[in-house]
Design a protein around this motif. Structure first.
Motif, PDB file in Angstrom:
ATOM      1  N   GLN A 140       0.827  -1.203   0.000  1.00 10.94           N
ATOM      2  CA  GLN A 140       0.000   0.000   0.000  1.00 10.94           C
ATOM      3  C   GLN A 140       0.867   1.260   0.000  1.00 10.94           C
ATOM      4  O   GLN A 140       2.089   1.193   0.067  1.00 10.94           O
ATOM      5  CB  GLN A 140      -0.910  -0.017   1.230  1.00 10.94           C
ATOM      6  CG  GLN A 140      -1.917  -1.155   1.239  1.00 10.94           C
ATOM      7  CD  GLN A 140      -3.115  -0.898   0.356  1.00 10.94           C
ATOM      8  OE1 GLN A 140      -3.556   0.233   0.193  1.00 10.94           O
ATOM      9  NE2 GLN A 140      -3.664  -1.956  -0.229  1.00 10.94           N
ATOM     10  N   ARG A 141       0.211   2.412  -0.064  1.00  7.15           N
ATOM     11  CA  ARG A 141       0.898   3.697  -0.158  1.00  7.15           C
ATOM     12  C   ARG A 141       1.795   3.947   1.047  1.00  7.15           C
ATOM     13  O   ARG A 141       1.409   3.736   2.187  1.00  7.15           O
ATOM     14  CB  ARG A 141      -0.140   4.823  -0.268  1.00  7.15           C
ATOM     15  CG  ARG A 141       0.451   6.228  -0.367  1.00  7.15           C
ATOM     16  CD  ARG A 141      -0.659   7.259  -0.414  1.00  7.15           C
ATOM     17  NE  ARG A 141      -1.483   7.219   0.792  1.00  7.15           N
ATOM     18  CZ  ARG A 141      -1.160   7.834   1.941  1.00  7.15           C
ATOM     19  NH1 ARG A 141      -0.039   8.521   2.030  1.00  7.15           N
ATOM     20  NH2 ARG A 141      -1.964   7.754   2.970  1.00  7.15           N
ATOM     21  N   GLN A 169       5.431   0.023  -3.766  1.00  7.42           N
ATOM     22  CA  GLN A 169       4.527   0.850  -2.974  1.00  7.42           C
ATOM     23  C   GLN A 169       4.320   2.240  -3.589  1.00  7.42           C
ATOM     24  O   GLN A 169       4.019   3.198  -2.893  1.00  7.42           O
ATOM     25  CB  GLN A 169       5.039   0.992  -1.530  1.00  7.42           C
ATOM     26  CG  GLN A 169       6.451   1.502  -1.423  1.00  7.42           C
ATOM     27  CD  GLN A 169       6.959   1.542  -0.002  1.00  7.42           C
ATOM     28  OE1 GLN A 169       8.134   1.675   0.227  1.00  7.42           O
ATOM     29  NE2 GLN A 169       6.100   1.407   0.980  1.00  7.42           N
ATOM     30  N   ASN A 170       4.482   2.324  -4.903  1.00  5.77           N
ATOM     31  CA  ASN A 170       4.315   3.614  -5.580  1.00  5.77           C
ATOM     32  C   ASN A 170       3.068   3.671  -6.452  1.00  5.77           C
ATOM     33  O   ASN A 170       2.934   4.535  -7.302  1.00  5.77           O
ATOM     34  CB  ASN A 170       5.556   3.921  -6.431  1.00  5.77           C
ATOM     35  CG  ASN A 170       5.812   2.859  -7.499  1.00  5.77           C
ATOM     36  OD1 ASN A 170       5.146   1.827  -7.524  1.00  5.77           O
ATOM     37  ND2 ASN A 170       6.775   3.108  -8.366  1.00  5.77           N
ATOM     38  N   GLU A 172      -0.997   4.183  -6.800  1.00  8.77           N
ATOM     39  CA  GLU A 172      -2.113   4.831  -6.109  1.00  8.77           C
ATOM     40  C   GLU A 172      -3.069   3.783  -5.543  1.00  8.77           C
ATOM     41  O   GLU A 172      -3.307   2.737  -6.163  1.00  8.77           O
ATOM     42  CB  GLU A 172      -2.879   5.748  -7.069  1.00  8.77           C
ATOM     43  CG  GLU A 172      -2.145   7.040  -7.412  1.00  8.77           C
ATOM     44  CD  GLU A 172      -2.045   7.982  -6.234  1.00  8.77           C
ATOM     45  OE1 GLU A 172      -2.972   8.005  -5.397  1.00  8.77           O
ATOM     46  OE2 GLU A 172      -1.022   8.693  -6.131  1.00  8.77           O
TER      47      GLU A 172
END
Length: 332
Positions: A140-141, A169-170, A172
């Motif tokens: 996740q972010r 983790q990049n 959206e």
């Protein structure tokens, strides 16, 4: 003539009294603008409070709006676009660390575990966490609670997220599920109902729960600015009382009954799928049964943030958490 005047006066008086009564009723109802970080079955008790009329019983008209993301939710709260935010408690720490003169106070906890699940592309009969080593993991972010909990759980199971696997983790939040469905990653961290939908469609398999692995944490809480709390304490109490009623209702009803109650808030989701998701969250204790955010959970939150390198400063429980309101409601 006198008789007709008397009747007319009585009719007129009745109209005035009815109008006055109606006016009082309207003025007694207070509108509260609530921003939710995302629209999710994970927040079932909130929708139960709406569906079962618990807010109305307290004389509140709740206007629910999506704020979509922790940073946007905080911006809406700090700029008075909303009165109350439903978002991860870590956001209140971020705001405090930036030197806020009007800090954001957590006053009612809604969920007490992480809400994500580990989904594998291939079916795994006997899963163990070390099977993630050398894999590509779609997380996740960065900086959000799902990612921090994800990294915390990996470390607790002997996996260094940035060394033992390829951590992505990049992407959206809204595009993570589509990226996995398109072939990115061997494993992915997903919320419900997406995880169950993927399982139903054969796109993935739920093999572990980050919520079960990480323990109790104030994952999503209702919070407001200190100034709003000072000026509207009675309103906040009524709001908390409605949430507590909903939490007790959820605790005492079946997943099927809960699903039927909140279904109007998820018109595009099959009620049987809602029931599956509610049952999964309910069985692992994700829904808090009362609104108190205790000190142990607060410390666990900061420990998780610290492990992820995202804790800007340690904050004592009493600085950003108000338990007095929730405790007074429970003791009534």
């Amino acid at each position: 003539m006198m008789r007709y005047l008397k009747i007319s006066f009585i009719v007129l008086l009745s109209v005035v009294l009815i109008g006055a009564i109606s006016g009082c009723g309207q003025s007694d109802v207070q509108k509260v603008r609530v921003g939710e970080v995302t629209h999710s079955i994970f927040y079932a008790p909130q929708y139960v409070a709406l569906s079962e009329g618990f807010f109305e019983e307290e004389g509140l008209e709740v206007e629910l709006q999506g704020t979509f993301g922790g940073d946007k939710t905080m911006t809406a709260l700090l700029s008075d676009g909303i009165d109350i935010a439903l978002v991860g408690s870590e956001t209140s720490i971020y705001v405090y660390a930036q030197g806020a003169t009007d800090p954001v106070i957590n006053f009612a906890q809604l969920t007490q575990t992480d809400g994500t699940f580990l989904v594998s592309r291939d079916k795994i009969e006997n899963f163990s966490w070390d099977q993630l080593k050398g894999s590509t993991f779609l997380g996740q972010r960065k900086g959000g609670m799902p990612q921090m909990v994800g990294e915390y759980v990996l470390k607790q199971n002997g996996i260094e997220p940035h060394e033992d696997l390829e951590l992505i983790q990049n992407i959206e939040f809204a595009n993570i599920a589509n990226a996995f469905a398109s072939g990115t990653g061997d494993f992915v961290q997903l919320f419900e109902p997406t995880a169950s939908i993927f399982e139903q469609e054969g796109k993935g398999h739920i093999i572990a729960s980050f919520g079960t692995e990480s323990g109790h944490v104030p994952y999503t809480t209702f919070m407001t600015k200190q100034s709003f709390l000072d000026e509207n304490e009675e309103t906040v109490k009524k709001f908390t009382r409605a949430i507590y009623k909903a939490q007790q209702w959820v605790d005492s009803h079946t997943a099927k009954e809960i699903a039927e109650s909140i279904a109007p808030h998820f018109e595009d989701t099959d009620v049987e799928l809602i029931e599956t998701v509610v049952d999964r969250y309910k069985s692992q204790g994700s829904f808090a049964t009362n609104p108190v955010l205790d000190e142990e959970e607060w410390l666990n939150l900061q420990n998780i943030m610290d492990e992820a390198g995202e804790l800007p400063t340690e904050v004592d429980h009493g600085v950003l958490v108000n338990t007095e309101i929730a405790e007074s409601i429970i003791s009534e």
